[in-house]
Design a protein around this motif. Structure first.
Motif, PDB file in Angstrom:
ATOM      1  N   LYS A   1     -38.995   7.229  -9.791  1.00 35.15           N
ATOM      2  CA  LYS A   1     -37.664   7.597 -10.161  1.00 35.15           C
ATOM      3  C   LYS A   1     -36.831   8.279  -9.115  1.00 35.15           C
ATOM      4  O   LYS A   1     -35.737   7.838  -8.464  1.00 35.15           O
ATOM      5  CB  LYS A   1     -37.539   8.506 -11.406  1.00 35.15           C
TER       6      LYS A   1
ATOM      7  N   LEU B   1     -40.890   6.745 -17.251  1.00 31.61           N
ATOM      8  CA  LEU B   1     -39.964   6.026 -16.741  1.00 31.61           C
ATOM      9  C   LEU B   1     -39.959   4.713 -17.450  1.00 31.61           C
ATOM     10  O   LEU B   1     -40.893   3.932 -17.487  1.00 31.61           O
ATOM     11  CB  LEU B   1     -39.633   6.015 -15.139  1.00 31.61           C
TER      12      LEU B   1
ATOM     13  N   GLY C   1     -31.198   7.922 -17.371  1.00 30.40           N
ATOM     14  CA  GLY C   1     -31.887   7.128 -16.229  1.00 30.40           C
ATOM     15  C   GLY C   1     -30.915   7.680 -14.818  1.00 30.40           C
ATOM     16  O   GLY C   1     -29.763   8.066 -15.212  1.00 30.40           O
ATOM     17  N   TYR C   2     -31.322   7.103 -13.876  1.00 29.13           N
ATOM     18  CA  TYR C   2     -30.627   7.363 -12.555  1.00 29.13           C
ATOM     19  C   TYR C   2     -29.435   6.449 -12.346  1.00 29.13           C
ATOM     20  O   TYR C   2     -29.342   5.118 -13.137  1.00 29.13           O
ATOM     21  CB  TYR C   2     -31.414   7.232 -11.312  1.00 29.13           C
TER      22      TYR C   2
ATOM     23  N   ASN D   1     -35.270  14.732 -13.793  1.00 27.95           N
ATOM     24  CA  ASN D   1     -36.094  13.480 -13.496  1.00 27.95           C
ATOM     25  C   ASN D   1     -37.126  13.397 -14.621  1.00 27.95           C
ATOM     26  O   ASN D   1     -37.397  14.562 -15.452  1.00 27.95           O
ATOM     27  CB  ASN D   1     -36.812  13.562 -12.131  1.00 27.95           C
TER      28      ASN D   1
END
Length: 385
Positions: free
Chosen positions: A362, A221, A127-128, A215
């Motif tokens: 995202k 997500l 993930g970010y 991404n």
């Protein structure tokens, strides 16, 4: 659609509005004149192709990152494992037969180096805010090769390079490299994904090692949902060359930190712009309109020599094309560690609920995370203290 292909909104920029925030600083606002802040809206730089190539290095924010100063979350053992794996991967690129020789081999018959054992690329899957870019830049720094034999850029920057040089010239330019690092591979842009996949196949054939972050595809997500399978499927024919490295964790920028700081008043932001050397000052709606007139490949150059970005009248972005352009600008500001002082709405309120639930969510969460970090940095500016 990627930020590089987002269409202009065509809407006229509304006037900036006042906003309340922390206590306003006292004293008159300096008049325009010598030493006044610049306006990003006055900048539309031309970026030559040779600069695009020369700047394919980790951005300034990541000049000093190394595996040694990546701090794994003790609750996420995959982070420490990723460091060990990438460190070994970098060491394996030092042999003469491990990758490109650094010379252009495109027009000359040569015996290709023997294929290295195991995957020739790594994909950082997470993930970010878990430190993927830190690790990718650390890999670039750790690879034993001269800077001109290594390339580092975002997916958008790579497609911009192909646009500037042409496909064959890009292959020729990069085929002498030992390593190509691609940050934020755009899985939500099928056309550009196929283009870059074709480029990567050529580079793999030339002996270039690859590393990428990505991404997620729309709908993917979520906690415990990662994009490795999507990434390997989308880069057709390259799956065997990549070893996915799953990196679990939460956004490190928010670990134990408060939410987006409250915005300041217009007069505080304006005063800070006039008293901070190298600051810019723009009305947020006008800046959004200006971004529609400048190609995203130029946003980095637009920020050259800017020490702080001051924005008045921050408000929710009106449409997705505008939002995607703002994401690119947020990335360039974050790369350069440029603090952002703003009035109006806090940065965690600039994207609509519909946007945050859609296919580009995202990107928007990453932009919020990065702008929030830069807003915290801006609190150290003298006029904002």
């Amino acid at each position: 659609m990627s930020p590089s292909t987002a269409s202009a909104s065509g809407a006229a920029a509304p006037a900036a509005t006042s906003a309340t925030g922390p206590a306003d600083a006292s004293g008159p606002i300096p008049r325009q004149g010598a030493g006044s802040p610049v306006a990003l809206t006055s900048r539309a730089p031309h970026v030559p192709a040779d600069r695009l190539v020369a700047e394919m290095v980790p951005p300034p924010r990541f000049d000093s990152v190394r595996f040694e100063n990546y701090i794994p979350d003790a609750r996420q053992p995959s982070q420490a494992e990723a460091v060990r794996t990438l460190d070994g991967f970098a060491a394996g690129l030092g042999g003469a037969g491990a990758s490109g020789t650094g010379r252009r081999r495109w027009f000359r018959r040569e015996t290709k180096p023997a294929a290295a054992a195991g995957p020739r690329g790594v994909y950082l899957d997470g993930g970010y805010g878990v430190g993927k870019t830190h690790l990718l830049a650390s890999l670039w720094h750790a690879t034993p090769a001269a800077p001109e034999q290594k390339a580092f850029g975002t997916f958008v920057e790579l497609t911009n390079l192909v646009g500037a040089l042409g496909f064959q010239q890009t292959v020729q330019t990069l085929s002498g490299h030992k390593l190509l690092c691609i940050d934020e591979f755009e899985l939500d842009d099928p056309g550009d994904t196929v283009l870059v996949s074709s480029l990567l196949r050529k580079l793999v054939d030339a002996g270039v090692a690859l590393a990428a972050t990505s991404n997620t595809l729309p709908g993917k997500l979520g906690e415990g949902r990662f994009a490795a399978a999507d990434f390997l499927r989308e880069i057709q024919g390259l799956s065997a060359h990549f070893r996915p490295l799953r990196i679990d964790g939460e956004d490190y920028r928010h670990r134990g930190l408060p939410e987006a700081p409250a915005p300041f008043g217009d007069d505080v932001v304006t005063r800070a712009a006039h008293t901070t050397p190298g600051a810019s000052l723009d009305a947020f709606p006008a800046l959004l309109d200006h971004l529609s007139k400048v190609h995203p490949s130029r946003y980095g150059a637009m920020c050259d020599d800017i020490a702080a970005v001051c924005l008045t009248g921050v408000e929710p972005v009106p449409d997705q094309s505008t939002a995607l352009r703002l994401v690119v600008l947020a990335d360039r500001l974050y790369d350069r560690e440029i603090p952002v002082l703003a009035s109006g709405r806090p940065f965690d309120e600039i994207f609509s609920e519909e946007m945050l639930a859609g296919g580009y969510r995202k990107k928007y969460f990453r932009a919020i995370s990065r702008l929030t970090a830069l807003a915290r940095d801006a609190k150290a500016l003298p006029a904002a203290s």
